[in-house]
Design an enzyme around this catalytic site. Structure first.
Site, mmCIF file in Angstrom:
data_model
loop_
_atom_site.group_PDB
_atom_site.id
_atom_site.type_symbol
_atom_site.label_atom_id
_atom_site.label_comp_id
_atom_site.label_asym_id
_atom_site.label_seq_id
_atom_site.Cartn_x
_atom_site.Cartn_y
_atom_site.Cartn_z
ATOM 1 N N HIS A 25 1.492 -27.294 -21.563
ATOM 2 C CA HIS A 25 2.719 -26.946 -20.827
ATOM 3 C C HIS A 25 3.413 -25.768 -21.487
ATOM 4 O O HIS A 25 3.602 -25.745 -22.697
ATOM 5 C CB HIS A 25 3.672 -28.143 -20.725
ATOM 6 C CG HIS A 25 3.965 -28.810 -22.032
ATOM 7 N ND1 HIS A 25 3.095 -29.690 -22.637
ATOM 8 C CD2 HIS A 25 5.022 -28.706 -22.861
ATOM 9 C CE1 HIS A 25 3.608 -30.107 -23.778
ATOM 10 N NE2 HIS A 25 4.784 -29.518 -23.945
ATOM 11 N N ASN A 70 3.916 -25.169 -27.347
ATOM 12 C CA ASN A 70 3.483 -25.889 -28.536
ATOM 13 C C ASN A 70 2.013 -26.217 -28.276
ATOM 14 O O ASN A 70 1.680 -26.811 -27.243
ATOM 15 C CB ASN A 70 4.313 -27.159 -28.729
ATOM 16 C CG ASN A 70 5.753 -26.836 -29.106
ATOM 17 O OD1 ASN A 70 6.010 -25.916 -29.865
ATOM 18 N ND2 ASN A 70 6.696 -27.579 -28.558
ATOM 19 N N HIS A 129 6.849 -23.685 -21.932
ATOM 20 C CA HIS A 129 8.305 -23.835 -21.793
ATOM 21 C C HIS A 129 8.907 -22.488 -21.393
ATOM 22 O O HIS A 129 8.613 -21.468 -22.028
ATOM 23 C CB HIS A 129 8.932 -24.224 -23.137
ATOM 24 C CG HIS A 129 8.569 -25.573 -23.660
ATOM 25 N ND1 HIS A 129 9.390 -26.671 -23.533
ATOM 26 C CD2 HIS A 129 7.476 -26.004 -24.335
ATOM 27 C CE1 HIS A 129 8.833 -27.721 -24.119
ATOM 28 N NE2 HIS A 129 7.663 -27.347 -24.622
ATOM 29 N N ASP A 163 12.529 -29.561 -17.259
ATOM 30 C CA ASP A 163 12.413 -30.454 -18.413
ATOM 31 C C ASP A 163 13.515 -31.519 -18.329
ATOM 32 O O ASP A 163 14.673 -31.218 -18.033
ATOM 33 C CB ASP A 163 12.565 -29.637 -19.707
ATOM 34 C CG ASP A 163 12.093 -30.404 -20.931
ATOM 35 O OD1 ASP A 163 11.097 -29.980 -21.542
ATOM 36 O OD2 ASP A 163 12.728 -31.434 -21.271
ATOM 37 N N GLN A 198 3.530 -30.273 -30.627
ATOM 38 C CA GLN A 198 3.278 -30.652 -29.227
ATOM 39 C C GLN A 198 3.345 -32.168 -29.100
ATOM 40 O O GLN A 198 2.603 -32.889 -29.763
ATOM 41 C CB GLN A 198 1.894 -30.148 -28.780
ATOM 42 C CG GLN A 198 1.581 -30.469 -27.320
ATOM 43 C CD GLN A 198 0.219 -29.927 -26.875
ATOM 44 O OE1 GLN A 198 -0.502 -29.310 -27.662
ATOM 45 N NE2 GLN A 198 -0.126 -30.180 -25.634
ATOM 46 N N GLU A 199 4.247 -32.631 -28.247
ATOM 47 C CA GLU A 199 4.410 -34.082 -28.094
ATOM 48 C C GLU A 199 3.649 -34.624 -26.897
ATOM 49 O O GLU A 199 3.147 -35.741 -26.936
ATOM 50 C CB GLU A 199 5.902 -34.430 -27.989
ATOM 51 C CG GLU A 199 6.578 -34.272 -29.349
ATOM 52 C CD GLU A 199 8.039 -34.662 -29.346
ATOM 53 O OE1 GLU A 199 8.555 -35.053 -28.284
ATOM 54 O OE2 GLU A 199 8.641 -34.565 -30.426
HETATM 55 P P1 5GP Z 1 6.423 -30.552 -26.292
HETATM 56 O O1 5GP Z 1 7.178 -30.928 -27.509
HETATM 57 O O2 5GP Z 1 5.224 -31.431 -26.073
HETATM 58 O O3 5GP Z 1 6.095 -29.088 -26.228
HETATM 59 O O4 5GP Z 1 7.440 -30.754 -25.079
HETATM 60 C C1 5GP Z 1 7.385 -31.801 -24.188
HETATM 61 C C2 5GP Z 1 8.565 -31.624 -23.257
HETATM 62 O O5 5GP Z 1 8.406 -32.496 -22.169
HETATM 63 C C3 5GP Z 1 9.907 -31.956 -23.916
HETATM 64 O O6 5GP Z 1 10.765 -30.819 -23.828
HETATM 65 C C4 5GP Z 1 10.425 -33.139 -23.102
HETATM 66 O O7 5GP Z 1 11.819 -33.083 -22.890
HETATM 67 C C5 5GP Z 1 9.647 -33.020 -21.802
HETATM 68 N N1 5GP Z 1 9.375 -34.293 -21.151
HETATM 69 C C6 5GP Z 1 8.860 -35.413 -21.752
HETATM 70 N N2 5GP Z 1 8.737 -36.395 -20.837
HETATM 71 C C7 5GP Z 1 9.163 -35.883 -19.652
HETATM 72 C C8 5GP Z 1 9.281 -36.441 -18.334
HETATM 73 O O8 5GP Z 1 8.956 -37.601 -18.069
HETATM 74 N N3 5GP Z 1 9.785 -35.624 -17.370
HETATM 75 C C9 5GP Z 1 10.152 -34.325 -17.621
HETATM 76 N N4 5GP Z 1 10.642 -33.618 -16.591
HETATM 77 N N5 5GP Z 1 10.057 -33.775 -18.855
HETATM 78 C C10 5GP Z 1 9.577 -34.555 -19.846
#
Ligand code: 5GP
Ligand code: ZN
Length: 141
Positions: free
Chosen positions: A100, A87, A102, A31, A94-95
């Protein structure tokens, strides 16, 4: 591949990542904003928004990779434990709309929280209400 998806671009090599695992169906990388050293994301290579959308065989591969990676991630950073979670959908936080998982290494006294901390205000459900929910879930598979 979904053209405007960051994680599809990572799988395609268009955005660099610290890759830790790759096979035909699954990809894993660090991440970029880690919550702990070793914070790893495990994704299907194909674009699927939520766990609910994954074909069975991809879900199997994803879980198998998670299963193998968890001890490797913990060992790499000498972590005695980890939180593992998804998420799953907008309302959950979920962003990135590409499935994915974690893997977040955890350390004694690191100030973090258990996975229970993700919930909102806890509902007060009696046994009949719990039974009705369980029945609905059981019937919907
Ligand atoms: P979510 O909130 O969707 O579960 O988590 C998305 C995760 O993706 C976040 O922890 C964020 O730091 C990670 N992330 C977002 N953009 C990138 C990227 O371009 N490269 C990597 N390695 N991680 C990313
Ligand atoms: Zn994608």
């Amino acid at each position: 591949m979904s053209e405007d998806c960051i994680f599809c671009q990572i799988v395609a090599g268009e955005i660099p990542s610290h890759t830790v695992y790759e096979d035909e169906d699954v990809f894993a990388f660090l991440d970029v904003n880690p919550l702990a050293p070793g914070h790893t994301l495990v994704i299907p290579k194909g674009h699927h928004e939520r766990l609910n959308d994954l074909p069975d065989d991809v879900a199997d591969s994803l879980y198998e990779t998670l299963h193998d990676l968890i001890p490797a991630v913990e060992d790499a950073v000498d972590a005695p434990a980890s939180n593992v979670g998804f998420n799953n959908g907008d309302a959950s936080g979920q962003e990135v709309p590409h499935v994915h998982g974690h893997v977040i290494p955890r350390f004694e006294g690191d100030g973090g929280n258990p996975i229970h901390a993700v919930g909102g205000s806890a509902p007060d459900l009696d046994d009949d209400e719990l039974a009705a929910i369980a029945e609905d879930i059981e019937a919907d598979q």
